[in-house]
Design a protein around this motif. Structure first.
Motif, mmCIF file in Angstrom:
data_model
loop_
_atom_site.group_PDB
_atom_site.id
_atom_site.type_symbol
_atom_site.label_atom_id
_atom_site.label_comp_id
_atom_site.label_asym_id
_atom_site.label_seq_id
_atom_site.Cartn_x
_atom_site.Cartn_y
_atom_site.Cartn_z
ATOM 1 N N ASP A 175 -3.903 0.212 -7.201
ATOM 2 C CA ASP A 175 -4.470 0.387 -5.871
ATOM 3 C C ASP A 175 -5.207 -0.884 -5.468
ATOM 4 N N LEU A 176 -5.463 -1.057 -4.171
ATOM 5 C CA LEU A 176 -6.086 -2.281 -3.675
ATOM 6 C C LEU A 176 -7.481 -2.497 -4.249
ATOM 7 N N ALA A 177 -8.235 -1.422 -4.414
ATOM 8 C CA ALA A 177 -9.587 -1.559 -4.949
ATOM 9 C C ALA A 177 -9.554 -2.159 -6.350
ATOM 10 N N ARG B 72 -6.978 -0.115 6.845
ATOM 11 C CA ARG B 72 -7.191 0.381 5.482
ATOM 12 C C ARG B 72 -7.263 -0.776 4.492
ATOM 13 N N GLU C 126 -10.661 -2.403 4.813
ATOM 14 C CA GLU C 126 -11.709 -1.529 4.294
ATOM 15 C C GLU C 126 -11.773 -1.562 2.764
ATOM 16 N N GLU C 127 -10.613 -1.557 2.121
ATOM 17 C CA GLU C 127 -10.586 -1.507 0.666
ATOM 18 C C GLU C 127 -10.883 -2.858 0.017
ATOM 19 N N VAL D 123 0.850 -1.184 0.000
ATOM 20 C CA VAL D 123 0.000 0.000 0.000
ATOM 21 C C VAL D 123 0.890 1.239 0.000
#
Length: 247
Positions: free
Chosen positions: A150-152, A172, A175-176, A138
């Motif tokens: 990005d993670l999403a 984080r 959450e993602e 990250v």
């Protein structure tokens, strides 16, 4: 003379490769990251070798040490934790050695994610469940991630994600990834993989963050998220199938 970028492995001193150990034994100078590389590995260095801990050195000073050793006619062992191919920061060192005309070679090592998988006693690629592993991190107080990494975005693949340098930001991460993997998706964290103080946490996205914070894990850890971590019902690999055509 040559600079050898050597993968020191994930932590246990006996997980360095035979080639890595032999190269260490032949180098008159060794640069190592004292905060990450086990001190026992340095026992393989020649008794009169010059040992340089790079934990407090910036890139300029590290490069100066490498070039100086080369000019003095010494082979140099540059020890990096894990494997130099992943999150090792060797690319910028190689670029500077190219500019200085200093030759170098790479000796691979056991990566942290492989040691973590061993600690979990899991194969990361399981037939019909998951055949893709994504190694990532990250961007938090570090170099920004490239667009689309990005993670999403990565999470949409549903592949097994292996996150380095992310334990401090586990909230984080969860959450993602929750929208893509679901709260029941298996997750694990392995800290200090292969070392005497190794810590293994197993759970799901619903509870792994709580476990990490309760255990006080903030560094030297790998986070894994994906269905293969708990897969039980899957067909045998075609590799060993009795119905596989034989050459």
């Amino acid at each position: 003379m040559t600079v050898y970028f050597i993968g020191a492995g994930p932590g246990a001193a006996d997980l360095i490769t035979v080639r890595g150990q032999r190269t260490l034994a032949a180098c008159g100078v060794c640069l190592y990251a004292g905060s990450l590389v086990p001190r026992e590995l340095l026992d393989a260095c020649p008794p009169d070798a010059r040992l340089v801990d790079t934990a407090r050195l910036d890139l300029d000073r590290i490069t100066e040490e490498l070039v100086r050793a080369h000019e003095e006619g010494h082979d140099v062992a540059r020890l990096h934790s894990g494997d130099p191919a992943v999150f090792s920061a060797v690319a910028e060192q190689m670029r500077r050695l190219d500019a200085a005309g200093v030759p170098y070679e790479v000796v691979p090592g056991v990566p942290a994610f492989a040691a973590a998988a061993a600690a979990l006693k899991r194969e990361l690629t399981v037939p019909t469940v998951g055949q893709t592993v994504i190694l990532t991190r990250v961007a938090q107080q570090a170099t920004p991630m490239p667009e689309g990494e990005d993670l999403a975005t990565l999470g949409r693949s549903g592949a097994l994600l292996v996150l380095h340098l992310a334990a401090r930001y586990v909230d984080r991460v969860v959450e993602e990834l929750l929208p893509h993997y679901g709260a029941d998706c298996p997750a694990a964290v392995v800290a200090m993989a292969s070392r005497p103080d190794e810590l293994v946490l197993r759970g799901t996205l619903a509870d792994i963050a709580t476990q990490v914070k309760e255990a006080g894990v903030i560094r030297t850890a790998v986070i894994m998220v994906g269905r293969t971590l708990a897969a039980q019902q899957f067909p045998d690999s075609y590799l060993y199938s009795t119905g596989r055509p034989r050459a």
